[in-house]
Design a protein around this motif. Structure first.
Motif, PDB file in Angstrom:
ATOM      1  N   SER B  38       0.819  -1.209   0.000  1.00  0.00           N
ATOM      2  CA  SER B  38       0.000   0.000   0.000  1.00  0.00           C
ATOM      3  C   SER B  38       0.854   1.260   0.000  1.00  0.00           C
ATOM      4  O   SER B  38       0.484   2.275  -0.598  1.00  0.00           O
ATOM      5  N   ARG B  59      -9.575   3.869  -4.566  1.00  0.00           N
ATOM      6  CA  ARG B  59      -8.322   3.508  -3.914  1.00  0.00           C
ATOM      7  C   ARG B  59      -8.340   2.058  -3.491  1.00  0.00           C
ATOM      8  O   ARG B  59      -7.376   1.335  -3.632  1.00  0.00           O
ATOM      9  N   GLN B  63      -5.833  -0.881  -4.522  1.00  0.00           N
ATOM     10  CA  GLN B  63      -5.086  -1.654  -3.548  1.00  0.00           C
ATOM     11  C   GLN B  63      -5.290  -3.133  -3.763  1.00  0.00           C
ATOM     12  O   GLN B  63      -4.366  -3.926  -3.640  1.00  0.00           O
ATOM     13  N   GLU B  66      -3.179  -4.346  -6.482  1.00  0.00           N
ATOM     14  CA  GLU B  66      -1.771  -4.440  -6.082  1.00  0.00           C
ATOM     15  C   GLU B  66      -1.501  -5.642  -5.219  1.00  0.00           C
ATOM     16  O   GLU B  66      -0.575  -6.390  -5.415  1.00  0.00           O
TER      17      GLU B  66
END
Lengths: 523, 325
Positions: B38, B59, B63, B66
Motif C-alpha cells: 500500500s 483507492r 489496492q 496491487e
C-alpha cells in the motif's frame, strides 16, 4: 479524503495530468482519472512516469507554443492513424539527404513527441507498430544535434511508460540512452535520458538486470550529483527504480561507490522536498536489500537526518520513504536501537515523537509502517519498552488495536505484545513477562482487540492473538488471566479452531483451552 | 519474518512440537513484501498527482489489484469459501459456521457435523445399531465416506488417515462458560432434586419400559460445589432420523466428563437394554429444524450424552490424558 501534498511551489511537474484550470479537456481528463478502467488502473500502479511537459523550466517559448495545443483530443483510432503517419514522416526525413535533414527530423520527432505526451492515452502501441523504435534509435546516434537527442529521448521516455511488451521493444535503445548520460552531454539531454531509463527500469527485474549489466548504475549516480535539482531528482528516481530488486546486486554495487553516502546525506538535507523524497527512496532500497549498506548507513549521518525529516515534515509523499528507511534500518540491525536510539538520548525522543505523529495521522500507510517501526523498537531493551509504555503511544495503540483496519490492528498487537515481553528468558526458557506493563495494558482494555484478532481469517493474526492470550493467562497475577480472557469471549474464539484447517492453530488453541479451561476451571 | 518462531517444548501444554510462546524480536520485510504494497501504491499515485482525484472506493480497488487479496479463503476445514476481504470473515462465519444443536446447544461449523453430532449423541436408534455391531461412526472429513464401529476407532481413523491431532475430540470436554455455570448455579439453588443427578437419556413420560430409574448416578469423585453438578436441560425437541419412527427424547446433559467415567458397566448395560427394547415406542425428535436451531453465539456447552461404547473406550484413553496441571 487524504490531504496530500501537491507542492504547488515547484515550477514543473513530471507528470501533470491537470494542466490548466478551467480547461474542459483537463476536466475530462480528470473525469477519466476518476472512472478507472482496468488499463488505467494498471497505468496508475506502475512505477513509471509519463513526461508531459518539457523538462526545460526556462523555455517560455516552448511552453507558449504548446499552450495552444495543450490537449490532443481525438478518438483513439484517429490518434493511431495520425501516429502512424507521423512515424512515416520521421522515416522519410531520416532518409532525406538534403541540407535541412536535421531540421526535418527534429520537426517529425516533435510531432511524434506531442502525440505521445499530449494525448490522454498516449498511442504507444501505434507508434511501435508503425516502426518508431528503430527510427528513434537512429535518432539517438552519437553526434546528433542536442535538440534531436532531446526529442528522441522524450519519445522513448513515454513509450517506456507503457506496458511490458512495449517497454521491452526498446531494448535496442538502451545502450545509447546510457551513453548519453555522460558528463559531456547537454544536461537536458542527460536528464531526459535518465527519465527514459527510469521508466525502463521500473518495468521488471529482467530489464533492471540488463541496464545494470550495461553500466547504468554509475552513470545515473554521477548524474545524481548534479547541482540542478530537477536533474538530481530525476536521476535519484531512476536510480531507485534500478536498485529496487529483488536482486540485491545493484544495491550492493551502489553502496560501494565512494561518496554515495555523503551525497545522500547532502540531498536529504535540502529544502526541495521532492528531491528529499526520491533520495529517501534510494535509501529505502539500499536498506532493504544490502546488509553492507545498512552497516554503512547506520554509522553515518543518515539516521539523524532521517529522524529530523520524520519530525519536521508534513508531506505524506516524503514521510513514506523516510519512515520506511528508518524502519528498514531498525529492523535489520540492532546497532540502531542499542547504540543510536539509546533511551535518554535526544534522538530517541525525537523518533518516538515522529512515530507518534504518524500514528495520529489519518494516512493508513503512515500508521501501519510507524507501528511496525515501533514494534521493532519495543523489541529492544527493557528501557525501550518502558519508554514506549510511559509515552502517549499506549492509549493510541489500544485504540488502533480495537478500531483500526485489520492490517493496522496486527501491527498494534505486535507492539503491545513486545512491550509486555522482556528481552530475557527465565529458566523455563520462556521470555519473561513484564507484569508491570501487562496489567495496565489489560486494564486499559486491550483484551477485546486481541480476542478479535483470534477470530481473524488471517492465520498470522490469529496466532498473534492466541499467543498474547497465553501471556495473559500465564502471567497475569493471582491467576486472574483465564477469567479475564473468558469475560471477553476468549474461550469461544479459541474453540473456533477445533475445525480450523491449520494444524498448528488447532493444536495451539486446543492446548490453551485444555490447560486453562479444563476440568478444574471454575472450581 | 516471524517474531515467534522459537517454539519451546512444552509438556505442560501437551504439545510435543512446542508451544510458540511470545518472543519479542524484530521483524524484517523484503522490499517486495505485500506489507509494503500500500505504501508503494501511494507513492505512485502521489507522483502522478492523481491521489486527490480518487475516491475511497477507487483507492480500495487499486489496492486490491496491487495486493491481490484474491487468495483469501475461509480457513475452516472443508469450507474453502472465497473471501473478498478479511473483514468479511466474521459475517461469513456467523452465517455458515454456527450450526447449533438445539438439544445441547453445542456449536458446529457445518451442518454436516451438526447432524453427525445429533445422530451420535441424541439418537437412541443410533446407539442401538452400534450396540448391534453396525459401523455407525462416520469419518468427519467430508468426502471420505468411511464408517467405523466405535468412537475410538473413528478417532484413530482421523488421526491416522487424516492427520488430526491426537488431542482432537469430537466430543470435546465441555468448558462451561459463564452462562452455563450460572445456569448450573441456579439449578443448584433450586434444591437438588433427584433429576440433578441424572445424567443420561431418559425416556419421556411414557416410561413403561423404564421402570427402574437407573441407579443414581454417583460420581466416583466427591461431589464438588453446586456449580460442578451436571446441569439438566430438559428440552423437548425434534430429532429427525430418517430411518426410524418418531422418537421423543428428553435429554439431559452433563457438565463434566469425569462423571461419565464413574458410571458402572452394569448401569450401562441396563440402560442400553431399556433403550433397545423401548425403541418401538419412541418417536424421533428433530433437533435441526429451523424453529429450534439457533444461530449466533451460543456459549452453553453442556456435555451431551456419551454412549456406552464411547465411554468404555474412552475410559482408558481418558486416564492417559490427565489434565491435571
Amino acid at each position: 479524503m487524504a490531504s496530500e501534498d501537491t507542492s504547488p511551489s515547484h515550477s514543473h511537474h513530471r507528470d501533470s495530468i491537470k494542466s490548466s484550470v478551467g480547461n474542459t479537456a483537463a476536466n475530462r481528463r480528470r473525469q477519466q482519472a476518476i472512472s478507472i478502467g482496468k488499463e488505467r488502473r494498471e497505468a496508475l500502479i506502475r512505477a513509471k512516469r509519463l513526461c508531459r511537459d518539457s523538462i526545460f523550466d526556462d523555455d517560455d517559448n516552448e511552453k507558449g507554443l504548446d499552450e495552444g495545443e495543450m490537449v490532443i483530443d481525438e478518438e483513439q483510432s484517429v490518434l493511431n492513424a495520425r501516429t502512424a503517419q507521423t512515424v512515416q514522416e520521421l522515416k522519410s526525413s531520416l532518409s532525406y539527404q538534403g541540407k535541412d535533414a536535421t531540421q526535418k527530423t527534429i520537426e517529425a520527432l516533435r510531432a511524434l513527441r506531442k502525440l505521445l505526451s499530449k494525448s490522454e492515452v498516449p498511442p504507444i502501441e501505434a507508434a511501435i507498430q508503425g516502426g518508431a523504435v528503430p527510427l528513434l534509435v537512429q535518432c539517438l546516434s552519437f553526434g546528433s544535434a542536442d535538440e534531436q537527442l532531446l526529442e528522441a529521448a522524450w519519445c522513448v521516455t513515454n513509450i517506456a511508460a507503457g506496458g511490458p511488451e512495449e517497454t521491452k521493444s526498446l531494448l535496442p535503445a538502451l545502450p545509447l540512452l546510457i551513453a548519453h548520460l555522460g558528463e559531456k552531454s547537454s544536461v537536458h539531454v542527460a536528464e531526459q535520458c535518465a527519465w527514459a531509463l527510469g521508466n525502463v527500469a521500473g518495468e521488471d527485474m529482467e530489464l533492471r538486470s540488463i541496464l545494470f549489466a550495461q553500466g547504468a548504475l554509475l552513470s545515473l549516480t554521477r548524474l545524481m550529483l548534479s547541482n540542478r535539482e530537477s536533474t538530481a531528482r530525476t536521476a535519484a528516481w531512476a536510480l531507485s527504480n534500478l536498485i529496487k530488486g529483488p536482486d540485491p546486486k545493484a544495491a550492493n554495487e551502489l553502496i560501494r561507490i565512494e561518496a554515495i553516502t555523503d551525497t545522500i546525506v547532502k540531498h536529504l538535507k535540502t529544502a526541495d522536498e521532492e528531491l528529499v523524497t526520491e533520495v529517501a527512496w534510494v535509501v529505502v532500497y539500499l536498506s532493504a536489500l544490502s546488509d553492507k549498506a545498512i552497516s554503512i548507513l547506520v554509522r553515518s549521518d543518515v539516521v539523524p537526518v532521517l529522524v529530523n525529516r520524520l519530525v519536521g515534515s508534513e508531506s505524506l509523499q516524503l514521510l513514506i520513504p523516510v519512515l520506511r528507511s528508518l524502519g528498514n534500518l531498525v529492523a535489520a540491525d540492532a546497532y540502531i536501537t542499542h547504540s543510536i536510539l539509546i533511551v535518554g538520548n535526544d534522538i530517541t525522543d525525537q523518533v518516538l515523537y515522529g512515530l507518534i505523529k504518524c500514528l495520529k495521522s489519518e494516512h493508513r500507510v503512515l500508521k501501519k509502517e510507524a507501528l511496525w517501526v515501533l514494534s521493532n523498537i519495543a523489541a529492544g531493551t527493557l528501557e525501550h519498552k518502558t519508554l514506549i509504555f510511559s509515552s502517549e503511544a499506549v492509549p493510541l495503540l489500544i485504540d488502533l488495536l480495537s478500531a483500526a483496519p485489520f492490517e493496522i490492528r496486527k501491527e498494534a498487537a505486535y507492539t503491545l505484545g513486545n512491550i509486555c515481553v522482556g528481552p530475557t528468558k527465565g529458566s523455563d526458557n520462556k521470555s519473561d513477562i513484564i507484569v508491570t506493563h501487562l496489567v495496565p495494558l489489560v486494564k486499559g482494555g486491550c483484551l477485546p482487540g486481541f480476542v478479535n484478532l483470534v477470530r481473524s481469517a488471517d492465520v498470522e493474526s490469529a496466532r498473534v492473538g492466541l499467543i498474547f492470550l497465553e501471556l495473559v493467562m500465564r502471567g497475569y497475577p493471582n491467576g486472574e488471566g483465564p477469567k479475564l480472557v473468558e469475560r471477553e469471549d476468549g474461550i469461544d474464539a479459541m474453540e473456533r479452531f477445533q475445525f480450523h484447517e491449520n494444524q498448528e492453530m488447532r493444536n495451539v488453541a486446543n492446548a490453551l483451552v485444555d490447560k486453562y479451561f479444563g476440568a478444574d476451571y471454575g472450581v | 519474518m516471524d517474531s515467534m518462531d522459537s517454539s519451546v517444548a512444552s509438556p505442560d501444554l501437551g504439545l510435543e512440537l512446542g508451544f510458540p510462546f511470545w518472543v519479542a524480536s524484530r521483524r524484517r520485510f523484503k522490499p517486495d513484501d505485500p506489507f509494503f504494497a500500500s505504501g508503494n501504491l501511494e507513492r505512485e499515485l502521489l507522483a502522478k498527482h492523481v491521489a486527490l482525484d480518487l475516491t475511497e472506493d477507487e483507492r480500495f480497488q487499486l489496492q486490491r489489484m496491487e495486493i491481490a487479496d484474491a487468495n483469501l479463503f475461509c480457513p475452516i476445514a472443508g469450507c474453502g469459501a472465497r473471501l473478498e476481504y478479511l473483514e468479511e470473515f466474521e459475517d461469513h462465519y456467523n452465517t455458515r459456521h454456527m450450526a447449533s444443536c438445539s438439544v445441547c446447544f453445542r456449536v458446529y461449523p457445518t451442518s454436516r457435523l451438526l447432524s453427525i453430532h445429533i445422530s451420535e449423541v441424541h439418537d437412541s436408534f443410533f446407539q442401538a445399531k452400534v450396540a448391534r455391531g453396525f459401523p455407525m461412526y462416520e469419518c468427519l472429513v467430508e468426502g471420505c465416506g468411511a464408517k467405523l464401529k466405535s468412537y475410538k476407532s473413528r478417532q484413530r481413523h482421523l488421526i491416522d488417515k487424516h492427520r488430526f491431532p491426537s488431542s482432537f475430540e469430537f466430543y470435546k470436554k465441555a468448558h462451561p462458560s459463564k452462562h452455563q455455570r450460572q445456569k448450573l448455579q441456579r439449578k443448584a439453588y433450586k434444591g437438588g432434586d433427584a433429576k440433578d443427578q441424572e445424567s443420561f437419556m431418559d425416556l419421556d413420560a411414557k416410561k413403561e419400559s423404564k421402570q427402574t430409574r437407573p441407579k443414581h448416578y454417583r460420581p466416583k469423585q466427591e461431589v464438588k460445589s453446586g456449580t460442578e453438578r451436571e446441569s439438566e436441560m430438559e428440552v423437548e425437541t425434534k430429532l429427525h432420523h430418517p430411518q426410524t419412527t418418531e422418537t421423543k427424547v428428553v435429554t439431559n446433559s452433563e457438565a463434566k466428563n469425569e462423571k461419565a467415567k464413574a458410571e458402572t458397566e452394569m448401569e450401562v448395560e441396563e440402560r442400553i437394554e431399556d433403550i433397545v427394547s423401548g425403541i418401538s415406542k419412541l418417536s424421533t425428535v428433530d433437533a435441526s429444524s429451523p424453529s429450534s436451531v439457533s444461530f449466533g453465539h451460543r456459549h452453553s456447552r453442556g456435555f451431551a450424552f456419551v454412549p456406552r461404547s464411547v465411554r468404555n473406550q474412552n475410559q482408558i484413553s481418558k486416564r492417559e490424558q490427565t489434565r491435571k496441571p
